[in-house]
Design a protein around this motif. Structure first.
Motif, mmCIF file in Angstrom:
data_model
loop_
_atom_site.group_PDB
_atom_site.id
_atom_site.type_symbol
_atom_site.label_atom_id
_atom_site.label_comp_id
_atom_site.label_asym_id
_atom_site.label_seq_id
_atom_site.Cartn_x
_atom_site.Cartn_y
_atom_site.Cartn_z
ATOM 1 N N LEU A 41 0.658 -1.077 0.016
ATOM 2 C CA LEU A 41 0.212 0.060 0.092
ATOM 3 C C LEU A 41 0.866 1.064 0.239
ATOM 4 O O LEU A 41 0.448 2.374 -0.368
ATOM 5 N N GLY A 42 2.017 1.174 0.479
ATOM 6 C CA GLY A 42 2.930 2.334 0.554
ATOM 7 C C GLY A 42 3.372 2.871 -0.901
ATOM 8 O O GLY A 42 3.274 3.838 -1.414
ATOM 9 N N ARG A 43 3.436 1.806 -1.918
ATOM 10 C CA ARG A 43 3.881 2.039 -3.221
ATOM 11 C C ARG A 43 2.923 2.567 -4.060
ATOM 12 O O ARG A 43 2.782 3.353 -4.720
ATOM 13 N N LEU A 44 1.521 1.896 -3.622
ATOM 14 C CA LEU A 44 0.484 2.367 -4.253
ATOM 15 C C LEU A 44 0.125 3.691 -4.128
ATOM 16 O O LEU A 44 -0.364 4.795 -4.830
ATOM 17 N N ALA A 45 0.238 4.117 -2.422
ATOM 18 C CA ALA A 45 -0.023 5.385 -2.200
ATOM 19 C C ALA A 45 0.936 6.536 -2.779
ATOM 20 O O ALA A 45 0.530 7.638 -3.186
ATOM 21 N N ALA A 46 2.039 5.944 -3.115
ATOM 22 C CA ALA A 46 3.279 7.012 -3.343
ATOM 23 C C ALA A 46 2.734 7.092 -4.958
ATOM 24 O O ALA A 46 2.894 8.234 -5.640
ATOM 25 N N THR A 47 2.405 6.248 -5.817
ATOM 26 C CA THR A 47 1.923 6.558 -7.144
ATOM 27 C C THR A 47 0.625 7.052 -7.102
ATOM 28 O O THR A 47 0.699 8.363 -8.247
ATOM 29 N N VAL A 48 -0.358 7.245 -6.382
ATOM 30 C CA VAL A 48 -1.413 8.107 -6.235
ATOM 31 C C VAL A 48 -0.948 9.530 -6.064
ATOM 32 O O VAL A 48 -1.507 10.319 -7.035
ATOM 33 N N ARG A 49 -0.075 9.544 -5.209
ATOM 34 C CA ARG A 49 0.327 11.023 -4.907
ATOM 35 C C ARG A 49 1.093 11.565 -6.092
ATOM 36 O O ARG A 49 0.729 12.786 -6.582
ATOM 37 N N SER A 50 1.953 10.707 -6.807
ATOM 38 C CA SER A 50 2.463 11.241 -8.005
ATOM 39 C C SER A 50 1.673 11.531 -9.034
ATOM 40 O O SER A 50 1.667 12.581 -9.840
ATOM 41 N N LEU A 51 0.440 10.899 -9.172
ATOM 42 C CA LEU A 51 -0.557 10.899 -10.443
ATOM 43 C C LEU A 51 -1.127 12.494 -9.996
ATOM 44 O O LEU A 51 -1.417 13.171 -10.668
ATOM 45 N N VAL A 52 -1.648 12.470 -8.754
ATOM 46 C CA VAL A 52 -2.217 13.845 -8.359
ATOM 47 C C VAL A 52 -1.223 14.845 -8.419
ATOM 48 O O VAL A 52 -2.016 16.032 -9.264
ATOM 49 N N THR A 98 -0.202 3.518 6.426
ATOM 50 C CA THR A 98 -1.354 4.586 7.172
ATOM 51 C C THR A 98 -0.961 6.095 6.660
ATOM 52 O O THR A 98 -1.578 6.712 6.311
ATOM 53 N N ARG A 99 0.678 6.312 6.991
ATOM 54 C CA ARG A 99 0.871 7.516 6.890
ATOM 55 C C ARG A 99 0.799 7.925 5.369
ATOM 56 O O ARG A 99 0.426 8.740 4.840
ATOM 57 N N SER A 100 1.424 6.908 4.337
ATOM 58 C CA SER A 100 1.492 7.110 3.146
ATOM 59 C C SER A 100 0.162 7.103 2.493
ATOM 60 O O SER A 100 -0.017 8.064 1.563
ATOM 61 N N ALA A 101 -0.913 6.286 2.766
ATOM 62 C CA ALA A 101 -2.110 6.598 2.420
ATOM 63 C C ALA A 101 -2.878 7.911 2.950
ATOM 64 O O ALA A 101 -3.534 8.412 2.156
ATOM 65 N N ALA A 102 -2.693 8.108 4.083
ATOM 66 C CA ALA A 102 -3.190 9.644 4.595
ATOM 67 C C ALA A 102 -2.882 10.779 3.472
ATOM 68 O O ALA A 102 -3.643 11.623 3.230
ATOM 69 N N VAL A 103 -1.624 10.654 3.393
ATOM 70 C CA VAL A 103 -0.841 11.817 2.547
ATOM 71 C C VAL A 103 -1.514 11.799 1.159
ATOM 72 O O VAL A 103 -1.858 12.586 0.474
ATOM 73 N N ALA A 104 -1.485 10.606 0.708
ATOM 74 C CA ALA A 104 -2.152 10.385 -0.825
ATOM 75 C C ALA A 104 -3.556 10.596 -0.862
ATOM 76 O O ALA A 104 -3.908 11.357 -1.823
ATOM 77 N N LEU A 105 -4.455 10.264 0.175
ATOM 78 C CA LEU A 105 -5.755 10.642 0.136
ATOM 79 C C LEU A 105 -6.037 12.039 0.412
ATOM 80 O O LEU A 105 -7.185 12.593 -0.210
ATOM 81 N N THR A 106 -5.194 12.803 1.058
ATOM 82 C CA THR A 106 -5.272 14.075 1.234
ATOM 83 C C THR A 106 -5.188 14.829 0.161
ATOM 84 O O THR A 106 -5.887 15.817 -0.291
ATOM 85 N N ALA A 107 -3.813 14.333 -0.771
ATOM 86 C CA ALA A 107 -3.575 14.932 -1.846
ATOM 87 C C ALA A 107 -5.045 14.957 -3.148
ATOM 88 O O ALA A 107 -5.201 15.854 -3.541
ATOM 89 N N ALA A 108 -5.491 13.778 -2.898
ATOM 90 C CA ALA A 108 -6.505 13.315 -3.827
ATOM 91 C C ALA A 108 -7.627 14.005 -3.451
ATOM 92 O O ALA A 108 -8.373 14.692 -4.587
ATOM 93 N N GLU A 109 -8.061 14.288 -2.605
ATOM 94 C CA GLU A 109 -9.315 15.054 -1.722
ATOM 95 C C GLU A 109 -9.048 16.505 -2.151
ATOM 96 O O GLU A 109 -10.104 17.202 -2.644
ATOM 97 N N GLY A 110 -7.850 17.285 -2.101
ATOM 98 C CA GLY A 110 -7.586 18.600 -2.538
ATOM 99 C C GLY A 110 -7.800 18.508 -4.030
ATOM 100 O O GLY A 110 -8.267 19.746 -4.215
ATOM 101 N N THR A 111 -7.578 17.625 -4.733
ATOM 102 C CA THR A 111 -7.734 17.653 -6.184
ATOM 103 C C THR A 111 -9.226 17.688 -6.346
ATOM 104 O O THR A 111 -9.803 18.542 -7.083
ATOM 105 N N ARG A 112 -9.897 16.812 -5.750
ATOM 106 C CA ARG A 112 -11.438 16.852 -5.819
ATOM 107 C C ARG A 112 -12.141 17.983 -5.371
ATOM 108 O O ARG A 112 -12.896 18.528 -6.195
ATOM 109 N N SER A 113 -11.776 18.504 -4.460
ATOM 110 C CA SER A 113 -12.251 19.857 -3.813
ATOM 111 C C SER A 113 -12.006 21.062 -4.809
ATOM 112 O O SER A 113 -12.793 21.919 -5.137
ATOM 113 N N ALA A 114 -10.922 20.698 -5.658
ATOM 114 C CA ALA A 114 -10.488 22.112 -6.363
ATOM 115 C C ALA A 114 -11.101 22.027 -7.611
ATOM 116 O O ALA A 114 -11.488 22.978 -8.229
ATOM 117 N N GLY A 115 -11.593 21.013 -8.113
ATOM 118 C CA GLY A 115 -12.280 20.700 -9.414
ATOM 119 C C GLY A 115 -13.522 20.556 -9.175
ATOM 120 O O GLY A 115 -14.636 20.925 -9.084
#
Length: 115
Positions: A41-52, A98-115
């Motif tokens: 999940l750490g790698r998955l979260a890092a990829t999500v963060r990079s995509l966002v 958990t730390r990685s997922a929280a950071v990735a989900l926060t970034a993704a939510e920020g994108t969702r809120s802005a769009g």
């Protein structure tokens, strides 16, 4: 693949009707699949963060990866179920994920809120 090739923006292609369709960077879906299959999940979260951060937060690949992360959140708020026999190693991995997922989900939510 060279660093220059990785940093190039993704190309758009046309649908049969001629509408442009943006495609995610080629390595992102592969990285997401590998992380899912190896249950890292750490790698998955890092990829999500990079995509966002690369502007792909609204793309279906990113949304599916976010849904996968959310589906693996436990009732105590932690993410993942690491397969370690050692309790200390399992706890460290779960904390890291958990730390990685929280950071990735926060970034993704920020994108969702802005769009």
């Amino acid at each position: 693949m060279t660093t220059a090739a990785r940093s190039e923006p993704a190309r758009s292609r046309a649908t049969p009707r001629g509408d442009p369709v943006e495609t995610v960077p080629q390595e992102a879906p592969v990285a997401l699949c590998e992380a899912r299959e190896s249950y890292h999940l750490g790698r998955l979260a890092a990829t999500v963060r990079s995509l966002v951060h690369g502007g792909w937060g609204h793309h279906r690949v990113t949304r599916d990866a976010v849904a996968f992360l959310i589906a693996h959140q436990d009732t105590d708020g932690a993410f993942g179920y690491p397969a370690f026999d050692d309790l200390a190693a399992r706890t460290r991995a779960r904390y890291s994920w958990t730390r990685s997922a929280a950071v990735a989900l926060t970034a993704a939510e920020g994108t969702r809120s802005a769009g």
